[in-house]
Every structure is written in structure tokens, then in C-alpha cells.
Write an enzyme that holds these catalytic residues in place. Structure first.
Site, PDB file in Angstrom:
ATOM      1  N   GLY A 491       0.813  -1.208   0.000  1.00  0.00           N
ATOM      2  CA  GLY A 491       0.000   0.000   0.000  1.00  0.00           C
ATOM      3  C   GLY A 491       0.845   1.255   0.000  1.00  0.00           C
ATOM      4  N   SER A 795      -8.454   5.976   1.871  1.00  0.00           N
ATOM      5  CA  SER A 795      -7.000   5.869   1.739  1.00  0.00           C
ATOM      6  C   SER A 795      -6.751   5.120   0.433  1.00  0.00           C
ATOM      7  CB  SER A 795      -6.393   5.094   2.911  1.00  0.00           C
ATOM      8  OG  SER A 795      -6.341   5.903   4.054  1.00  0.00           O
ATOM      9  N   THR A 796      -6.461   5.879  -0.609  1.00  0.00           N
ATOM     10  CA  THR A 796      -6.360   5.254  -1.937  1.00  0.00           C
ATOM     11  C   THR A 796      -5.189   4.285  -2.022  1.00  0.00           C
ATOM     12  OG1 THR A 796      -5.051   7.109  -2.740  1.00  0.00           O
ATOM     13  CG2 THR A 796      -7.416   7.208  -3.113  1.00  0.00           C
ATOM     14  N   CYS A 797      -4.154   4.507  -1.198  1.00  0.00           N
ATOM     15  CA  CYS A 797      -3.008   3.599  -1.286  1.00  0.00           C
ATOM     16  C   CYS A 797      -3.377   2.194  -0.826  1.00  0.00           C
ATOM     17  CB  CYS A 797      -1.826   4.134  -0.489  1.00  0.00           C
ATOM     18  SG  CYS A 797      -2.223   4.558   1.197  1.00  0.00           S
ATOM     19  N   PHE A 798      -4.449   2.087   0.000  1.00  0.00           N
ATOM     20  CA  PHE A 798      -4.902   0.765   0.447  1.00  0.00           C
ATOM     21  C   PHE A 798      -6.251   0.396  -0.159  1.00  0.00           C
ATOM     22  CE2 PHE A 798      -2.426   2.638   4.000  1.00  0.00           C
ATOM     23  CZ  PHE A 798      -1.302   1.844   3.851  1.00  0.00           C
TER      24      PHE A 798
END
Length: 829
Positions: A491, A795-798
């Protein structure tokens, strides 16, 4: 000669000693026309053709004369034929003239190839060759060139081919092609082209003429004439474009040739052509040379065709003609490879394969750029992907050739899976699989929040491609200079990748510019940025890493730039004008106006140069050396528009593009990229263009904080997405939670990390993660605080949606709609 009544012996000597003098007939015509009249009066040409039609005399001429003199003899014979009265010329045309010219051209080709050794000599008409005992003479070459050009002169093409084809087209004016239905259960390969041969508009089929046989006299005559022009293309390699232009733009010759092919039934003579190829794999029979010549001409014709001519005017070729032709070529080539008719080692270099395959690709790429064919038109329905992939693993040569030369016959999804398999296999070979993730070979990158691009570039640019293909762990330093806690290495790396890509593709950085359609391409003025080429290479590597790992990023590229990434622009069939609209529609319209301008283009006062405003200073670029002094006129306007398109799409950004491609290909193998067309590569980078599949997303969703699939709030969410949100809002929702508005190519099962929904009780600044209490409260829908004023965040990274435990469905709908529209959910945590 006259006294001996044109005896065979003396006439043979006359041919090799006198008629082989370079440019002889031109000199006679200019200086002693009465001598030429005498020569014609005795029927010299007719007697010459009769003599050379015998095998023994032709062998004598070919053995006695070499290269240049043979070329001079051919040129004089063509010139004499051109001077014949039309009635006499049409009598001599077939078979005498056609046969003799074909034999002489083949003789020239043979004499050039027999010498062996290195190609060290250049000839203006014949190209590079190996000098034998006799060196090629260049005497009177301009005169010979002028004479040879008469062979594809408008009048001779009409006489030798055009008039005959026009007669044969009567009653066969249309080719009825029922478009195959995607749901059809019949074997489409066996009924590939169900032409209703000879049916005319408004006439019932019972009055239609029968289909012609491939070996009938009518087809044979045209085939032998086409063999002559095919021999000219092979022997006179440097005049190829002139020959093709002479044939393509001669009234309706090319379209009439297509109608003739359509009249050879059934299926456009598909079965007959394949059977002929089985017995003539090297020395092609005339009908195969007819097919080869037609394909060469059509490739030339379609490459120069602009959108107005192809899609709007549709004259003489309609879009249905292109659909029928592409289906025929697709099936013909598939059968040729699948049935192993050609030797696997040399199949792809066989002249007929090259001609048909080049035209097929030309039509396929045109369709990719602007669709004219129905959905699934390019697929071969006889191919079962599972069997095909099994054969590929066994190393069967025919499947390898199909994948290399015609990947479009396999469904796109299967090619994406194959691409992912190639990546996994390479990772296994390099020791980069899951089991190796914990190994110390993974790279650690420390990045400051304020300097993401600079820190990433400094540490990753020095990393070899092998290192970049492996696991990269990222540690963020916040604005206070403290380490941030990385919850999940995938992530955090995804966030780093997204942030890097978002910043380097920002037009304000001047590495990339946007077209009017908001698509990206390298900025011609990027050199103002220090170290710009190294940055382009770094960007290429980062995007390559995203594609390699299957991380989709919302970066829309201009199609002309992606064509360069795929290496398509290096191929002969590529036309700059075709893709110019993807860069500058206004310039395309202006150049199309010049192409179709009815008056004298010289009045427009253009030169082969272009002025550009660079920071307030006018800089003039020459489109070719000396271009500033060369005026554009009606004769060179086609050259001008292609030069201009090439300058804008290639010359201006050549270095930037080369650096980007170098970086991208250091991560992604170019052979893997060849599986995809330009639009398909964009989908590989940015995800699928199909609508959001909510069932698939829900099936692969994970829940935290007490949420579960049967939870009331979760049920409301899926209901709102399905019934209340428009397609555009669904895209915004997906972008809100994953940073990309398009779903993964192979569905949400392949989204990394998986999509998750978490119940949150407090704002992000107070959020300390899930606790036993918060999970229980979330599960039983107990609210610690009323989330009246809180919006959903992400949370776009996850790929994580943080959803408050709302008490009303209407509140959830309104808050979610507001959040995705203002994109407040993107956070760097």
C-alpha cells in the site's frame, strides 16, 4: 534485317546488339522520327514479342545480356509498345507483351541475385546489388527511367488491366457481406465470407451471375497481367512507390480488382487460394501473385487515405468492403499458419505472407484508432484460449507465430492473463516471487513528503532494472522530519507510485503537455527543465513498474505517443497523418484542407518549414534540409503534409520519447507489449473502459471495524451505488477509493490491495485504528458519536473506504455524493 525477312537468327542479334542500346527509342523519337516510323511499319515490335515468346530465344537473350543491357532492352520494348496504335496495342497486350515483359523482369531479378557476395553497388532503379563480372552501367539512366515509367503510365495500365477489369465487373458491382453475429453458433471460420457472388442491388439472386473459378480464362488473364506488375515491384525495387501509385490511382482499377476477387467464389476464393498455396509454396502461381499485388496496392492506398475519404466519402471502397477484406485476410492468414501450409521457419518472411499480413495490420490499426468493424470482428472463433495457451506452453511453433504476428485473434482478456503470466514467470526466474519478498534483496527507499519526486528519482534512478522489478519498500518522512508508520508495504509503495506519477505528469512541471482532449504527451520545451531526459527515463521506469505490478494509474496518453512506445511508428505501413488528430485536430483539419484544395496550393504561399513561438521569440524549423526555400505546390503537397505531421509528432519530441521508452522497456519486455494495440496498452496502464461491475466489486470486498456484507449501512451503500448513482458518479466513487476511475482489466479479484470498507467512529485526525469496542459497536450499529457532520473518507493507497455508521440511507447518499464530487477523501496516510 528486312532483306532477310526478319530471320530468327538476325532478329536475335538485332535485339541483343541494337534494341538493347540504352534509350535508343527515345533518341529515335527525338532526332529521326522517320526511322522510328519505318521500324514500326515493319511490325518490329510484334515480331520481337513473337520471337521472345519462345523459350529458346528468351534464354538466349537472358544469357547474352546482363543487368543494365537487359533493363535497356526492356525499356525500349515498353516504349515501342507505348507508341503502338490503341487497336494494335490491345491485340499485343495479352499474352505476348505481358509474358515477355514478365520474363525480362524476372531475368533482371535473377541476374542480380545470381552474382552472390556482398551488396556493394547502388543502382537508381534496382537498388543495392552484388557486382558480378559485368558492372552495372549507368549510361542514359534518366532515359531508361522515363521509358520504364510508361509501364504503369495511366494509358498502359488502362490498356493492360483497367479495360479488362471493367468488363469483368459488369454484373458483379457489389459484394454482399453478411456481418457475422457475435451470438452465432455456426462455425464462422467455415463460412467466413458468405458472398452472394454477382448479386446486384435491386436484382434477385436468381438472375445473378455464377461465381468464377480461380483457374478460369478470365481470372487467368488478369492474374498473368498482375504477375507482370508484381515482377516489376520485385525487380525495380527503387520504383516501388511509383508503381503502386500508378496502379492505385488509375481510375477504378484497384476497386475493380477487389470486385474480381469477390466474384471468385465461394468465400472470395479462400479455399482455392489456400489449395494453390499448398502446391506452390515458393514459385507462386499467377492467382497468388494477383492476391499479393492487390494487397501491396491496398496497403499503399489505405495508408495515404485520410478519415474524410475513408469514413465519410466511402468511394470507391465502402466500410463494408474493408470489413469483408479484413475478414478474408484474417481467415486466410490464420489458416495458413494454423494448418502449417508454409514452412514454420520461413513462413513470416514469405512474400505472400508479408503482403497479406501488412495489409491486415494496416486495417486492424486503422480500426483500433477509429472503429469501422463490428465488435469481436478480429477474433477467430475456432480458437479455444485454453487449448491455445496449452499449445503455447508446449512450444508449438504455429501458436508462437500466431501470437507474434496476429495476437488480435485471441480475446483481449486472455492476452492480459498471458501478459501477467509472463511477468510471474520472469519474477520466478529472477527470484522475485512471494517467497522472496522477505529477503534482504528488496530495496528500501526513504522519501520526504515534500520531495517525493526528487528523493524517489535520486534513489531509484541508480537502481538496475532487475532491482526495480523486485520488492521496493518505501518509508515516508513527514513534514516534521519523523518516520511515518507504514501499515502495509504494498500500500505504501502504491501511494508513492501514485504520488510520483501524479506530480511528474502535472503539466505545470513542463515534462508533459496535454492535448485539447486532455491527453498527455512529452513537452517539446521540456529541455528548460534541468536533467529532463534523465527524468523522462525515470518516469518511463515508474510507469513500467506500475504496469509490471498490475497497478492501474489514471494517466491518459495521446494515442500517437503510445504508438511510439509500442514501436509501431518504425514500420513501413505507419502513417503520421492517421494519428495527427490525437495530437492536434486543428492542424489535421488544416492539412486535410491543403490535401483536398482544388486550386493551386502555391497560392497559399507555404514552404517546407514551420515557425514556432519559443518564449516570445519566433524560431523557424525546416521540415527537411533546405525546406525554408522550397515552396509547397500541387505536386509536393502530399509530401508536405506528411513532413509536417512527422515534425509535430516525432522530430520535436524525439529525444524525450526515446528516453521514456528506454525507461519503460527496461521494466516491461517489448515482446510482451506486442500483444496489445494502442488502445489496449492504454487500458493496461489505466484499467478497463467497461462500466463498473458492482457485483464483482462486492464479491471481492473485505470489511473491517465491525462491518460485514449483511450490515445495514453496507447494504445501503451497494443499493445507492446500483440504483441512485449515474455511471459518471460510479467512476468518481472508484477514483475516490482507488485513485483510478477505471476497474482493473481482469476484474476486482486482481485489485492490489483488495478493496476494503471500514467502519470509523471519529475523524481521521483522531483515528487510532480498530479497537475491540469500536468493532463491537460497528457490528451492532451502536453509535459512539452521531456522524451527522462527517463525510466518508478514503485511503487510496490501500483501496480503503472509511465509512461512518450513518443512521439514515439518505444521509449516506448525500454525504457520499458530496465527498466523491469534491474529492475530499484523498489523504496521504
Amino acid at each position: 534485317l528486312v532483306s532477310a525477312s526478319f530471320s530468327e537468327n538476325l532478329l536475335s542479334q538485332f535485339l541483343v546488339q541494337i534494341l538493347s542500346v540504352p534509350g535508343l527509342i527515345v533518341q529515335l523519337e527525338q532526332h529521326t522520327p522517320e526511322c522510328l516510323v519505318q521500324l514500326q511499319g515493319h511490325g518490329t515490335l510484334e515480331k520481337t514479342l513473337a520471337l521472345l515468346s519462345s523459350e529458346q530465344s528468351m534464354k538466349f537473350a537472358l544469357a547474352t545480356l546482363q543487368n543494365s543491357n537487359l533493363l535497356a532492352l526492356l525499356a525500349n520494348i515498353v516504349h515501342l509498345y507505348y507508341l503502338e496504335p490503341p487497336e494494335q496495342a490491345s491485340v499485343l497486350a495479352y499474352p505476348a507483351f505481358t509474358f515477355v515483359v514478365t520474363q525480362l523482369l524476372n531475368g533482371i531479378l535473377t541476374s542480380l541475385s545470381q552474382t552472390g557476395g556482398a551488396c556493394t553497388q547502388w543502382h537508381e532503379l534496382l537498388g543495392w546489388f552484388s557486382p558480378g563480372k559485368e558492372r552495372l552501367q549507368h549510361e542514359n539512366l534518366p532515359l531508361i527511367k522515363k521509358q520504364i515509367h510508361l509501364l504503369w503510365n495511366h494509358r498502359l495500365v488502362k490498356l493492360l488491366l483497367g479495360d479488362n477489369l471493367k468488363e469483368l465487373a459488369v454484373g458483379y458491382e457489389t459484394i454482399d457481406y453478411p456481418i457475422p453475429s457475435g451470438n452465432s453458433t455456426g462455425n464462422l471460420l467455415k463460412r467466413a465470407l458468405n458472398f452472394e457472388c454477382g448479386s446486384m442491388k435491386g436484382q434477385p439472386n436468381k438472375t445473378a451471375r455464377p461465381c468464377r473459378k480461380l483457374g478460369c480464362a478470365e481470372v487467368s488473364r488478369v492474374a498473368l497481367t498482375c504477375s507482370m506488375y508484381h515482377a516489376a515491384l520485385s525487380a525495380l525495387s527503387q520504383l516501388r512507390l511509383d508503381i503502386l501509385s500508378g496502379l492505385c490511382y488509375n481510375d477504378t482499377v484497384l476497386h475493380d480488382l477487389w470486385l474480381l476477387l469477390g466474384s471468385i467464389g465461394p468465400n472470395c476464393g479462400l479455399k482455392g487460394f489456400i489449395e494453390l498455396l499448398q502446391v506452390n509454396q515458393t514459385n507462386y502461381a499467377p492467382p497468388l501473385l494477383l492476391l499479393s499485388l492487390f494487397c501491396d496496392c491496398m496497403t499503399h492506398y489505405v495508408t495515404i487515405l485520410d478519415d474524410l475519404e475513408m469514413y465519410e466519402q466511402q468511394s470507391p471502397f465502402t466500410l463494408n468492403d474493408y470489413i469483408a477484406l479484413s475478414h478474408f485476410l484474417n481467415t486466410f492468414l490464420y489458416r495458413t499458419i494454423q494448418d502449417q501450409i508454409l514452412d514454420a521457419k520461413t513462413a513470416t518472411s514469405a512474400p505472400l505472407f508479408v503482403s497479406t499480413h501488412t495489409l491486415l495490420l494496416c486495417l486492424y490499426r486503422r480500426d483500433c484508432r477509429r472503429q469501422f468493424a463490428p465488435p469481436n470482428h478480429w477474433l477467430i472463433r475456432d480458437i479455444r484460449p485454453s487449448h491455445f495457451l496449452a499449445d503455447l506452453e508446449k512450444g508449438k511453433k504455429h501458436t508462437q507465430i500466431l501470437l507474434q504476428k496476429m495476437p488480435h485473434v485471441i480475446p483481449h482478456e486472455d492476452r492480459v492473463q498471458l501478459f501477467r503470466k509472463f511477468v510471474q514467470n520472469e519474477k520466478a526466474v529472477l527470484g522475485l516471487t512471494e517467497s522472496a519478498c522477505a529477503s534482504p534483496s528488496s530495496a528500501l527507499v526513504t522519501v520526504h513528503r515534500d520531495r517525493i519526486v526528487e528523493d524517489g528519482y535520486r534513489q531509484l534512478a541508480a537502481l538496475p532494472p532487475h532491482g526495480l522489478k523486485g520488492v521496493i519498500r518505501v518509508r515516508f518522512i513527514n513534514q516534521q522530519g519523523l518516520d511515518e508508520a507504514g501499515i502495509d508495504q504494498d500500500g505504501v509503495f502504491k501511494e508513492f507510485l501514485e504520488e510520483t506519477i501524479k506530480r511528474v505528469f502535472d503539466p505545470s512541471l513542463n515534462l508533459f503537455k496535454t492535448t485539447t482532449e486532455q491527453r498527455l504527451y512529452p513537452s517539446p520545451t521540456s529541455h528548460m527543465q534541468e536533467n529532463h531526459l534523465a527524468l523522462f527515463e525515470f518516469v518511463g521506469r515508474m510507469l513500467g513498474k506500475a504496469v509490471y505490478e498490475g497497478i492501474v494509474v489514471d494517466v491518459p496518453f495521446a494515442s500517437f505517443f503510445l504508438s511510439q512506445v509500442l514501436g509501431q511508428t518504425q514500420q513501413a505501413l505507419y502513417s503520421c497523418m492517421d494519428e495527427l488528430p490525437s495530437l492536434d485536430k486543428e492542424l489535421y483539419r488544416s492539412l486535410t484542407f491543403i490535401k483536398h484544395y482544388q486550386g493551386d496550393v502555391a497560392d497559399l504561399d507555404l514552404t517546407f518549414s514551420v515557425d514556432e513561438d519559443v518564449m516570445g521569440k519566433i524560431v523557424t524549423h525546416e521540415l527537411h534540409p533546405g525546406g525554408r526555400g522550397r515552396a509547397v505546390n500541387n505536386d509536393n503537397k502530399i509530401n508536405y503534409i506528411h513532413y509536417m505531421a512527422y515534425f509535430r509528432m516525432h522530430t520535436q519530441i524525439r529525444e524525450q520519447t526515446a528516453a521514456f521508452i528506454r525507461g519503460f522497456r527496461s521494466i516491461v519486455n517489448p515482446d510482451w507489449l506486442a500483444l496489445f494495440s494502442t488502445p489496449e496498452l492504454q487500458r493496461l496502464i489505466s484499467g478497463d473502459t467497461s462500466p463498473l461491475d458492482l457485483k464483482d466489486l462486492r464479491k471481492h470486498t473485505q470489511y473491517y471495524g465491525g462491518f460485514h456484507d449483511g450490515h445495514r449501512v453496507v447494504g445501503w451503500l451497494w443499493d445507492i451505488l446500483a440504483k441512485d448513482f449515474t455511471e459518471e458518479e460510479k467512476k468518481l466513487f472508484l477514483k475516490f477509493v482507488t485513485s483510478c476511475s477505471k476497474p482493473p482489466l481482469l476484474g476486482f479479484a486482481h485489485l492490489e490491495p483488495p478493496f476494503s470498507i471500514r467502519c470509523v467512529e471519529v475523524g481521521d485526525d483522531e483515528d487510532i485504528g480498530d479497537t475491540v469496542g469500536s468493532v463491537i459497536r460497528g457490528f451492532f450499529t451502536i453509535r459512539k458519536k452521531d456522524p451527522l457532520n462527517r463525510l466518508p473518507t478514503s485511503s487510496t493507497c490501500f483501496n480503503l473506504l472509511k465509512l461512518p455508521n450513518y443512521q439514515k440511507k439518505s444521509m449516506l447518499r448525500d454525504k457520499l455524493r458530496y465527498a466523491i464530487s469534491s474529492n475530499t477523501g484523498f489523504e496521504l496516510s
